[in-house]
Motif scaffolding. Structure first.
Motif, mmCIF file in Angstrom:
data_model
loop_
_atom_site.group_PDB
_atom_site.id
_atom_site.type_symbol
_atom_site.label_atom_id
_atom_site.label_comp_id
_atom_site.label_asym_id
_atom_site.label_seq_id
_atom_site.Cartn_x
_atom_site.Cartn_y
_atom_site.Cartn_z
ATOM 1 N N PHE A 1 -3.868 37.657 -12.583
ATOM 2 C CA PHE A 1 -4.644 38.555 -13.486
ATOM 3 C C PHE A 1 -5.291 37.487 -15.000
ATOM 4 C CE2 PHE A 1 -8.639 41.458 -15.101
ATOM 5 C CZ PHE A 1 -9.396 40.602 -13.769
ATOM 6 N N ASP B 1 -6.876 33.610 -16.196
ATOM 7 C CA ASP B 1 -8.117 32.964 -17.071
ATOM 8 C C ASP B 1 -8.247 33.304 -17.961
ATOM 9 O OD1 ASP B 1 -8.909 32.714 -14.508
ATOM 10 O OD2 ASP B 1 -10.305 34.844 -14.226
ATOM 11 N N ARG C 1 -11.808 40.274 -9.834
ATOM 12 C CA ARG C 1 -12.547 39.828 -11.253
ATOM 13 C C ARG C 1 -13.994 40.061 -10.032
ATOM 14 N NH1 ARG C 1 -10.535 33.668 -11.533
ATOM 15 N NH2 ARG C 1 -10.867 33.555 -9.499
ATOM 16 N N ARG D 1 -14.251 40.948 -15.754
ATOM 17 C CA ARG D 1 -13.018 41.288 -15.637
ATOM 18 C C ARG D 1 -12.664 42.713 -15.218
ATOM 19 N NH1 ARG D 1 -14.341 35.226 -16.930
ATOM 20 N NH2 ARG D 1 -12.951 34.789 -15.445
#
Ligand code: FES
Length: 392
Positions: free
Chosen positions: A180, A183, A245, A277
């Motif tokens: 996660f 990003d 997300r 997010r």
């Protein structure tokens, strides 16, 4: 799967949602007892089994980038001190002096070579070691090595500082986030500029957090702010362990992507689609081109209250005074929308839940983000790691 490819695939799904008036759907609706939001025992269990066990995102690299920077704050009723030493290493402690438990740093940000307790003047290093006992000649013998600040597990990653509120607890960010944070790494989040924060208060932390997890309410609750850009009830969800997300296509997604080669759709965040997010259990990040809002929701001090710190960052540094003034105006606008349009109805929802009108509330098949959040919440409250984990 490659990150850009995966986001490109999500963009394609969201384009289909908008063109065919669809949204992500769970297999079933989900019922949650209303007492989940009002019950003191449940609230205490959430603090002990979730907030004091999982890694909490408590600070940004951009908030304390220099050697000697520190941040003192409260999290879930605990006084926390996060400190960066002269080599750049970040540590977290309970902000409690080992003499008679006064704080060694006042709440807020600062920079100092050592911490001096304001009660009797004991001094502690940036690494938490007890350096000096005031008037030690008269104090008597103490084992300084055993009287440092109480350390908390702490790790800096992808531009954020994660802390576990239980001393000596294991903390494995890779296992918890399961890709996660990639990003944030890809966006060089650690190099962004921290612009400031605002604090708002609202109802039970889960009532407030539920509002960040779906777009079903955009047309009715945000007709003039969010809805002109983003259609209501048109949302995509991806799970990364307990984290989510959430994809929100813009109404102009088809037009925005029309001339972009398909293999580049994964690079087009904010051009045709946006993401929120969600870091379980309490952080929501909305990245917009002009400014990014990261909400940290802190429960308490009672089940029917939360304190939310809205943090603001952007890629570029502040240019000049005029730019700073515009940023402050934009921050106030984001704060006002969040408070007036989401948190005020949260207070009314709290009254509704406490009125005893219904034993349960229901999350629709289109509110998969809320379902997934409550499934993970229940998974942690069961306190049995052998149980199968929720799946998106
Ligand atoms: Fe800190 Fe006494 S409580 S020096």
């Amino acid at each position: 799967m490659d990150r850009i490819q995966r986001i490109g695939d999500v963009a394609e799904i969201m384009l289909d949602y908008v063109e065919n008036k669809k949204t992500y759907q769970a297999d079933n609706t989900m019922r949650v007892p209303t007492r989940s939001y009002t019950d003191h025992d449940q609230w205490r269990a959430e603090m002990e089994l979730i907030f004091k066990r999982v890694p909490l995102m408590l600070a940004f690299t951009a908030e304390m980038p220099n050697p000697g920077d520190y941040k003192a704050m409260e999290a879930v009723g605990l006084p926390i001190l996060i400190s960066r030493d002269k080599e750049g290493k970040v540590r977290a402690f309970l902000n409690v002096c080992s003499h008679r438990s006064a704080p060694v740093a006042s709440e807020g940000h600062g920079n100092c070579p050592r911490f001096v307790c304001k009660y009797h003047g004991w001094t502690f290093g940036q690494d938490g070691r007890l350096i000096g006992v005031a008037e030690s000649r008269t104090f008597g013998d103490v084992d300084k090595a055993g009287l440092g600040l109480r350390r908390l597990p702490c790790e800096e990653k992808a531009g954020m500082i994660f802390v576990c509120l239980t001393p000596n607890a294991p903390m494995d960010l890779d296992r918890y986030f399961r890709g996660f944070l990639d990003d944030y790494d890809a966006m060089d989040f650690g190099k962004w500029t921290y612009l400031g924060s605002r604090v708002i208060e609202g109802a039970n932390w889960k009532i407030a957090f539920d509002g960040y997890l779906e777009g079903y309410h955009f047309a009715s609750l945000h007709p003039e702010t969010i809805f002109p850009r983003t259609p209501s009830n048109c949302t995509h969800y991806e799970g990364f362990g307990p984290n989510i997300r959430i994809g929100f296509p813009q109404k102009r997604i088809a037009e925005a992507l029309r001339d972009v080669p398909r293999e580049q759709w994964g690079t087009q965040e904010n051009n045709g689609f946006d993401f929120v997010r969600i870091m379980f259990p309490n952080v929501s990040t909305f990245i917009a081109p002009e400014i990014t809002q990261v909400a940290q929701l802190f429960p308490g001090p009672t089940p029917e209250q939360n304190r939310t710190v809205l943090n603001y960052l952007r890629r570029d540094p502040i240019r000049d005074e005029e730019d700073r003034a515009q940023v402050e105006t934009m921050i106030d606008f984001f704060r006002d929308v969040t408070y007036k349009e989401d948190y005020l109805i949260g207070l009314e929802i709290q009254r509704g839940l406490e009125a005893g009108a219904h034993d349960e509330l229901v999350f629709g098949r289109n509110e998969r983000g809320n379902q997934y959040f409550h499934e993970w919440l229940n998974w942690y409250l069961e306190d049995d790691p052998t149980r199968p984990e929720p799946k998106m």
